[in-house]
Scaffold this motif. Structure first.
Motif, mmCIF file in Angstrom:
data_model
loop_
_atom_site.group_PDB
_atom_site.id
_atom_site.type_symbol
_atom_site.label_atom_id
_atom_site.label_comp_id
_atom_site.label_asym_id
_atom_site.label_seq_id
_atom_site.Cartn_x
_atom_site.Cartn_y
_atom_site.Cartn_z
ATOM 1 N N LYS A 1 4.935 -37.800 2.465
ATOM 2 C CA LYS A 1 4.254 -37.398 3.704
ATOM 3 C C LYS A 1 3.149 -38.349 4.084
ATOM 4 C CE LYS A 1 3.398 -32.703 3.355
ATOM 5 N NZ LYS A 1 3.218 -32.882 1.851
ATOM 6 N N THR A 2 1.551 -38.367 3.387
ATOM 7 C CA THR A 2 0.381 -38.810 4.126
ATOM 8 C C THR A 2 0.829 -40.627 3.905
ATOM 9 O OG1 THR A 2 -0.757 -37.080 3.402
ATOM 10 C CG2 THR A 2 -2.033 -39.657 3.354
ATOM 11 N N GLU A 3 1.587 -41.083 2.750
ATOM 12 C CA GLU A 3 1.624 -42.366 2.141
ATOM 13 C C GLU A 3 2.667 -43.486 3.528
ATOM 14 O OE1 GLU A 3 2.126 -45.066 -0.319
ATOM 15 O OE2 GLU A 3 1.311 -44.015 -0.208
ATOM 16 N N VAL A 4 3.654 -42.480 4.110
ATOM 17 C CA VAL A 4 4.393 -42.600 5.177
ATOM 18 C C VAL A 4 3.773 -43.484 6.212
ATOM 19 C CG1 VAL A 4 5.816 -42.269 7.425
ATOM 20 C CG2 VAL A 4 6.663 -41.580 5.012
ATOM 21 N N VAL A 5 2.683 -42.187 6.741
ATOM 22 C CA VAL A 5 1.660 -43.155 7.966
ATOM 23 C C VAL A 5 0.472 -44.023 6.855
ATOM 24 C CG1 VAL A 5 -0.769 -42.268 8.794
ATOM 25 C CG2 VAL A 5 1.038 -41.025 8.755
ATOM 26 N N ARG A 6 0.564 -44.007 5.729
ATOM 27 C CA ARG A 6 -0.279 -45.228 5.625
ATOM 28 C C ARG A 6 0.368 -46.115 5.375
ATOM 29 N NH1 ARG A 6 -0.672 -46.046 0.962
ATOM 30 N NH2 ARG A 6 -3.003 -47.202 0.240
ATOM 31 N N ALA B 1 -5.962 -48.526 7.595
ATOM 32 C CA ALA B 1 -6.550 -48.444 9.434
ATOM 33 C C ALA B 1 -5.534 -47.287 10.625
ATOM 34 C CB ALA B 1 -5.812 -50.499 10.125
ATOM 35 N N PHE B 2 -6.731 -46.663 10.119
ATOM 36 C CA PHE B 2 -6.562 -45.430 10.636
ATOM 37 C C PHE B 2 -6.826 -44.086 10.858
ATOM 38 C CE2 PHE B 2 -4.160 -44.421 6.918
ATOM 39 C CZ PHE B 2 -4.670 -43.337 6.662
ATOM 40 N N CYS B 3 -7.074 -43.363 12.032
ATOM 41 C CA CYS B 3 -7.921 -42.675 11.944
ATOM 42 C C CYS B 3 -6.950 -40.921 11.064
ATOM 43 C CB CYS B 3 -7.741 -41.732 13.235
ATOM 44 S SG CYS B 3 -9.741 -40.573 13.702
ATOM 45 N N ARG B 4 -8.264 -40.805 10.043
ATOM 46 C CA ARG B 4 -7.454 -39.353 9.219
ATOM 47 C C ARG B 4 -8.441 -38.773 9.520
ATOM 48 N NH1 ARG B 4 -8.966 -37.577 4.254
ATOM 49 N NH2 ARG B 4 -7.003 -36.282 3.336
ATOM 50 N N ILE B 5 -8.273 -37.426 9.447
ATOM 51 C CA ILE B 5 -9.142 -36.114 9.774
ATOM 52 C C ILE B 5 -8.609 -34.619 8.693
ATOM 53 C CG2 ILE B 5 -9.796 -34.217 11.304
ATOM 54 C CD1 ILE B 5 -10.747 -36.842 12.160
ATOM 55 N N ASP B 6 -9.096 -34.983 7.656
ATOM 56 C CA ASP B 6 -9.020 -34.283 6.680
ATOM 57 C C ASP B 6 -9.208 -32.902 7.075
ATOM 58 O OD1 ASP B 6 -8.446 -32.469 4.621
ATOM 59 O OD2 ASP B 6 -10.160 -33.359 3.877
ATOM 60 N N MET B 7 -7.761 -32.002 7.665
ATOM 61 C CA MET B 7 -8.082 -30.785 7.834
ATOM 62 C C MET B 7 -8.739 -29.742 6.952
ATOM 63 S SD MET B 7 -7.477 -31.163 11.101
ATOM 64 C CE MET B 7 -7.033 -29.749 11.782
ATOM 65 N N VAL C 1 -3.168 -42.035 14.221
ATOM 66 C CA VAL C 1 -4.346 -41.190 13.898
ATOM 67 C C VAL C 1 -3.556 -39.719 13.328
ATOM 68 C CG1 VAL C 1 -5.595 -38.729 14.676
ATOM 69 C CG2 VAL C 1 -5.059 -40.634 16.544
ATOM 70 N N LEU C 2 -4.069 -39.388 11.826
ATOM 71 C CA LEU C 2 -3.284 -38.821 11.239
ATOM 72 C C LEU C 2 -4.254 -37.237 11.001
ATOM 73 C CD1 LEU C 2 -1.756 -37.639 8.812
ATOM 74 C CD2 LEU C 2 -2.953 -38.879 7.088
ATOM 75 N N PHE C 3 -3.572 -35.768 11.395
ATOM 76 C CA PHE C 3 -4.263 -34.740 10.973
ATOM 77 C C PHE C 3 -3.757 -34.566 9.675
ATOM 78 C CE2 PHE C 3 -4.533 -35.436 15.686
ATOM 79 C CZ PHE C 3 -5.931 -35.230 15.854
ATOM 80 N N ASP C 4 -4.442 -34.209 8.453
ATOM 81 C CA ASP C 4 -4.128 -34.005 6.416
ATOM 82 C C ASP C 4 -4.345 -32.832 6.681
ATOM 83 O OD1 ASP C 4 -2.827 -34.698 5.330
ATOM 84 O OD2 ASP C 4 -3.623 -36.363 4.076
ATOM 85 N N GLU C 5 -3.560 -31.859 6.082
ATOM 86 C CA GLU C 5 -3.686 -30.857 5.695
ATOM 87 C C GLU C 5 -3.954 -29.610 6.681
ATOM 88 O OE1 GLU C 5 -3.937 -30.495 1.035
ATOM 89 O OE2 GLU C 5 -6.275 -31.248 1.830
ATOM 90 N N LEU C 6 -3.104 -29.337 7.942
ATOM 91 C CA LEU C 6 -2.457 -28.944 8.982
ATOM 92 C C LEU C 6 -3.161 -27.568 9.038
ATOM 93 C CD1 LEU C 6 -2.862 -29.774 12.607
ATOM 94 C CD2 LEU C 6 -1.127 -29.063 12.166
#
Length: 343
Positions: A83-88, A100-106, A150-155
């Motif tokens: 899941k996260t690897e696709v965004v990376r 090169a993205f904004c990651r927010i660790d929820m 933008v990635l909101f991880d572990e929503l």
């Protein structure tokens, strides 16, 4: 002059139509090249990648709504499935850098008052004038030729209040900071969210249907229904209703171990290649690395095994022989070791 006005309007429309056909997209990335990069590194997720390709084509065609983000997507599935690897990989293919993205660790926003970490402190509180926020405004904005990511991880780890603070972002692509002095614009952003909500329930459901009378009757578990119930238990309807795509990642069974190992070895050889070195594994080493693999933890478990068992063996070899170029890994009852290939 009604006729003349109609003629002018008709000619203007024709010019607009021609321009829409002949002018290139403002976005510089090519969906086919981006997807080739993803498909080389992501396994067992063909349905998900097909949907990612579809959204990239819409973005490239630049036909989406102007007053909302370019795309809003929720990736669901167990840990270690990509899941996260696709965004990376998307960031790497589009911007040239995997970070090169904004990651927010929820996971860090589990309390209600942590909503201020996203929107900034309200007037009268410390930091309100600075308008500080966890968001990386530059990564969000992207550029005219490349979308922000933008990635909101572990929503599911975030508090409901934090999620509610994002409704405006998902709906109209804007977030006004609490101080009111400035706002963040997400309208040129690809927004991704990840969650493993429902993954454990689906796994238990699969196990129940893989044995006993359900298996004898050939019954199939309602995995989609189980995920839907988990979603509605975890998130408000108004939040889910603002998501364009909810994509289910499949668990990585043992049949994918070979493909995963090949990907991890490619990355390892890229690192060794910077030193002019290379490594290959004998069949005995492959079996050693893949033994007792726990599919519950997906690709991360295999990568962890390489870090804790193969890489130390490589280090022992290189420290003993710094001039080593070609390396070979093998295993026996005594364990895994790396040798130098001699001419």
């Amino acid at each position: 002059m009604p006729f003349a006005n109609d003629l002018i309007a008709h000619n203007r429309q024709q010019l607009d139509d021609v321009a829409a056909v002949t002018l290139p997209s403002r976005f510089l990335f090519e969906p086919a090249k981006v997807m080739a990069h993803l498909r080389a590194r992501i396994v067992c997720q063909d349905a998900v990648l097909a949907q990612v390709e579809a959204l990239l084509k819409v973005v490239k065609a630049d036909i989406g709504e102007r007053e909302r983000p370019l795309s809003v997507n929720l990736f669901m599935g167990p840990s270690g499935v990509g899941k996260t690897e696709v965004v990376r990989l998307l960031a790497e293919a589009i911007h040239g850098r995997a970070d090169a993205f904004c990651r927010i660790d929820m996971n860090t926003l589990a309390q209600e008052h942590y909503a201020a970490a996203l929107t900034g402190a309200p007037p009268g509180y410390v930091g309100s004038k600075e308008g500080t926020t966890l968001f990386d405004a530059e990564a969000i904005a992207g550029s005219f030729g490349r979308p922000g990511i933008v990635l909101f991880d572990e929503l599911e780890k975030a508090s409901p209040e934090v999620l509610r603070s994002l409704l405006g972002v998902l709906e109209n692509g804007r977030l006004t900071l609490a101080a009111g002095s400035r706002s963040l614009d997400f309208r040129n952003s690809l927004i991704f969210m990840t969650s493993n909500v429902g993954a454990q329930q689906v796994q238990h459901l699969r196990e129940r249907f893989a044995q006993g009378w359900r298996r004898w009757l050939g019954l199939c578990p309602d995995e989609a229904g189980e995920r839907e119930r988990a979603l509605t238990r975890s998130f408000d309807p108004e939040f889910l209703n603002r998501i364009d795509r909810i994509l289910d990642f499949q668990p990585l069974d043992e049949e994918w171990l070979g493909a995963l190992l090949k990907i991890e070895l490619t990355k390892l050889n890229q690192r060794l290649g910077r030193q002019g070195r290379s490594l290959w594994l004998e069949e005995s080493a492959v079996e050693w690395v893949c033994r007792a693999h726990d599919t519950r933890y997906g690709a991360r478990a295999l990568a962890r095994r390489l870090r804790t068992e193969l890489e130390p063996a490589i280090a022992d070899c290189l420290l003993a022989d710094p001039a080593a170029i070609r390396l070979r890994a093998q295993a026996d009852d005594e364990g895994l070791r790396v040798l130098v290939e001699r001419d």
